[in-house]
Design an enzyme around this catalytic site. Structure first.
Site, PDB file in Angstrom:
ATOM      1  N   ASP A 328     -69.555 -12.658  57.417  1.00 61.05           N
ATOM      2  CA  ASP A 328     -69.463 -11.553  56.468  1.00 61.05           C
ATOM      3  C   ASP A 328     -69.096 -10.329  57.306  1.00 61.05           C
ATOM      4  OD1 ASP A 328     -69.915 -10.055  54.019  1.00 61.05           O
ATOM      5  OD2 ASP A 328     -71.669  -9.258  55.064  1.00 61.05           O
ATOM      6  N   ASP A 521     -75.615 -10.588  56.831  1.00 62.55           N
ATOM      7  CA  ASP A 521     -76.715  -9.658  57.106  1.00 62.55           C
ATOM      8  C   ASP A 521     -77.998 -10.089  56.408  1.00 62.55           C
ATOM      9  OD1 ASP A 521     -76.286  -8.993  54.475  1.00 62.55           O
ATOM     10  OD2 ASP A 521     -75.411  -7.039  54.893  1.00 62.55           O
ATOM     11  N   ASP A 525     -76.261 -12.156  51.137  1.00 63.72           N
ATOM     12  CA  ASP A 525     -75.535 -13.386  51.458  1.00 63.72           C
ATOM     13  C   ASP A 525     -76.368 -14.656  51.325  1.00 63.72           C
ATOM     14  OD1 ASP A 525     -73.187 -11.932  52.226  1.00 63.72           O
ATOM     15  OD2 ASP A 525     -74.230 -11.369  54.050  1.00 63.72           O
TER      16      ASP A 525
END
Length: 628
Positions: A328, A521, A525
């Site tokens: 990400d 993080d 997610d």
């Protein structure tokens, strides 16, 4: 060393000294037998006790049973043959206990590395009673109670601030080095350190359900999730131990019987019983059943010491086979916070533009306003600012030292009749007009973490085939970030559900042996962390979702920790396989030599205890992690 280990060391020293002394004392017969039996009981009483307890509980075939039968048998054989040589049986038990001490110390060192990783467990909670603070055990605090946290103290239980303002040090939980401000009405998680003001917090969870407890539980139970290699060793030992016991029994009975019945030769029971006892000592699977789990446990300990929490040895095994790493972007490869990256002036110097912009935005709590104030870097005198007007979706107008200042986007510039200069760089552009004239613009963007590029390079050096970046940002921003970092592939303008879909497509393309890791993080997610072969959450220990969804949790926001985690996993698996091949190889060779009468009890001691000590010493190498 702990108390138990010191006691074992004392027993080993006493037994060794007595064995040496008895070698020079000229006693024979029953006194000799009693003296050597006393030494045997000093060093081996606990093993014999465990063996009998195992028989009583129906768990006969374990290493305690093998060692007890082999040593007692050797002792009895010396009595039967009237040789008076009891040294071998005591030596076997002595060296076995030395091996056990090595193993206990190695496990203890691994456990210390894990438990000392985070000194976040609070020792007490403050409850106000008749105007005085009373320290109580956090376990005793009920949900809905109001606790007081003074400057320098750890927040013991999750809750909501009902009174007070302060700055919080959350570095142990989130990896964020900057203090986080907290005020009445804000939620607060346990494990933070209160830095400035006194806080009164209404608890929303019991201590057992708080963030600190969940993290400690994660650490303590990380060894419960076993890898395929560990499960194989457990199954192997389950069938192997009974097989060698029956094999030793056959070796003790069948050759003498065949010799007596078919060849009409003397039975030679003592010789074959000795070989069978030697066979038992050699066959003891200690090196495997101890060193393999220890290798993984040490790997988890070494990773913890390096700031990487691995939930179980199965995830170490998966991490070692990782060939694809998907990131990400925001908060993982970038800092996830707005920062001023450039000031472009038109008619005024850069410092002055930044000063006017920071003062005009000084009353706003918007992230862009905070980044302007941070970039200015000086204490802001709000008395210099008047007539502040915040125009939604446009920006802010104000008077600074009596001079009109407008700070905002192109819409604001059009609104006040000022022509803005277009900026072609990627980021958020803040235009500044002073006294009705265009002064310049300030470029704000989510900057890359200092080690992101280095991490991508090192991942490829460590066998990663492809790196992929997923982001919800516009394609122009995504492509620029990917280009700067050297990421192989990038997908932009994605919704959270789109990220799961992309990961599933990537999973479908790889081979079964290759594994895919997703790094996020840990806050937004969770679905992708769960879907990947292995989920890695960065600096997200304050998030329940991260703790639940991720398989590996990094203690801070440094992308280089991902490289370190993979290197530790690969080193751990390499050592585990070294121990498996070494232990089985030596066992097979010595078992054959023992069966044909070439190997004696001293060779058996090496095959059992010697191999175990070598394997244990090899396993604890995973505790030591080289700096990148």
């Amino acid at each position: 060393m702990n108390k138990k280990q010191k006691k074992m060391l004392a027993r080993i020293i006493i037994a060794a000294v007595l064995l040496i002394v008895l070698h020079f004392v000229p006693i024979t017969g029953i006194p000799r037998f009693i003296c050597y039996l006393a030494v045997y009981l000093v060093i081996g009483y606990d093993i014999v006790k465990k063996a009998f307890k195992g028989i009583k509980n129906g768990q006969v075939f374990d290493e305690n049973f093998l060692m007890a039968i082999a040593t007692i048998g050797a002792f009895a054989l010396a009595v039967y043959e009237k040789s008076g040589d009891y040294n071998e049986s005591i030596a076997v038990m002595l060296f076995y206990q030395i091996g056990e001490l090595f193993q206990s110390y190695a496990v203890g060192k691994s456990r210390r590395n894990i438990t000392e990783l985070m000194d976040i467990r609070p020792d007490y909670a403050n409850i106000e009673n008749d105007g005085k603070l009373e320290k109580v055990d956090p376990d005793e605090v009920e949900v809905g109670s109001v606790i007081v946290v003074q400057p320098g103290e750890k927040v013991p239980i999750d809750g909501v601030i009902v009174e007070g303002n302060s700055s919080l040090n959350t570095s142990a939980l989130t990896g964020e080095s900057l203090p986080r401000s907290a005020k009445a009405g804000d939620e607060i998680i346990s494990g933070c350190i209160n830095m400035t003001g006194v806080l009164k917090i209404k608890t929303t969870k019991e201590f057992d359900e708080s963030t600190v407890s969940k993290i400690l539980e994660l650490i303590e139970e990380s060894s419960s999730r076993k890898s395929r290699s560990e499960n194989f060793i457990s199954k192997f030992a389950h069938y192997y131990t009974p097989a060698v016991c029956y094999g030793a029994l056959a070796l003790a009975i069948l050759p003498p019987l065949v010799n007596l019945v078919l060849l009409h030769n003397p039975a030679m029971w003592g010789q074959w019983i000795y070989r069978a006892l030697t066979f038992l000592v050699i066959s003891c699977p200690c090196a495997l059943v101890i060193s393999i789990p220890l290798g993984f446990f040490a790997g988890i300990g070494g990773a913890s010491n390096a700031g990487v929490l691995v939930k179980g040895s199965n995830y170490l095994e998966t991490l070692a086979r990782t060939k694809y790493v998907v990131f990400d972007k925001t908060g993982t490869l970038t800092k996830g916070v707005f920062e001023v990256v450039g000031v472009h002036h038109n008619t005024m110097e850069e410092k002055k533009i930044l000063e006017y912009a920071a003062l005009a935005e000084s009353f706003s709590s918007h992230p862009i306003s905070r980044s302007l104030k941070t970039a200015y870097g000086k204490e802001i005198d709000q008395k210099r600012v008047t007539d502040v007007k915040e125009i939604s979706g446009n920006g802010v107008t104000a008077k600074v030292d009596g001079i009109s200042v407008a700070v905002g986007n192109t819409k604001l510039m059009k609104r006040i009749g000022v022509e803005a200069v277009e900026c072609h760089q990627v980021g958020t552009v803040i235009h500044v007009a002073i006294d009705g004239a265009y002064a310049g613009h300030i470029l704000i963007s989510d900057v890359l973490k200092p080690t992101s590029k280095e991490a991508i390079v090192n991942l490829k050096k460590n066998g990663i085939k492809e790196t992929v970046m997923l982001t919800g940002d516009i394609d122009k921003v995504a492509q620029q970030v990917a280009g700067e970092l050297g990421v192989d592939r990038v997908y932009s303008e994605l919704l959270p559900a789109d990220k799961v879909s992309k990961v599933e497509k990537l999973l479908a393309k790889k081979t079964e042996k290759e594994k895919l890791a997703f790094v996020g993080d840990g806050i937004n997610d969770a679905p992708v962390l769960s879907r990947a072969d292995i989920g890695i959450a960065m600096g997200a220990l304050g998030s329940d979702a991260a703790i639940e969804a991720a398989d590996v949790v990094l203690m801070d926001d440094d992308p280089m920790k991902i490289v370190k985690a993979i290197r530790i996993a690969k080193k751990c698996m390499r050592i585990v396989y070294e121990n498996i091949y070494f232990a089985i190889g030596i066992k097979v060779i010595c078992l054959i030599l023992g069966a044909v009468g070439i190997a004696n009890m001293w060779v058996a001691i090496f095959a059992d205890v010697g191999v175990m000590i070598i394997a244990v010493l090899n396993a604890i190498r995973t505790l030591f992690v080289k700096k990148l």
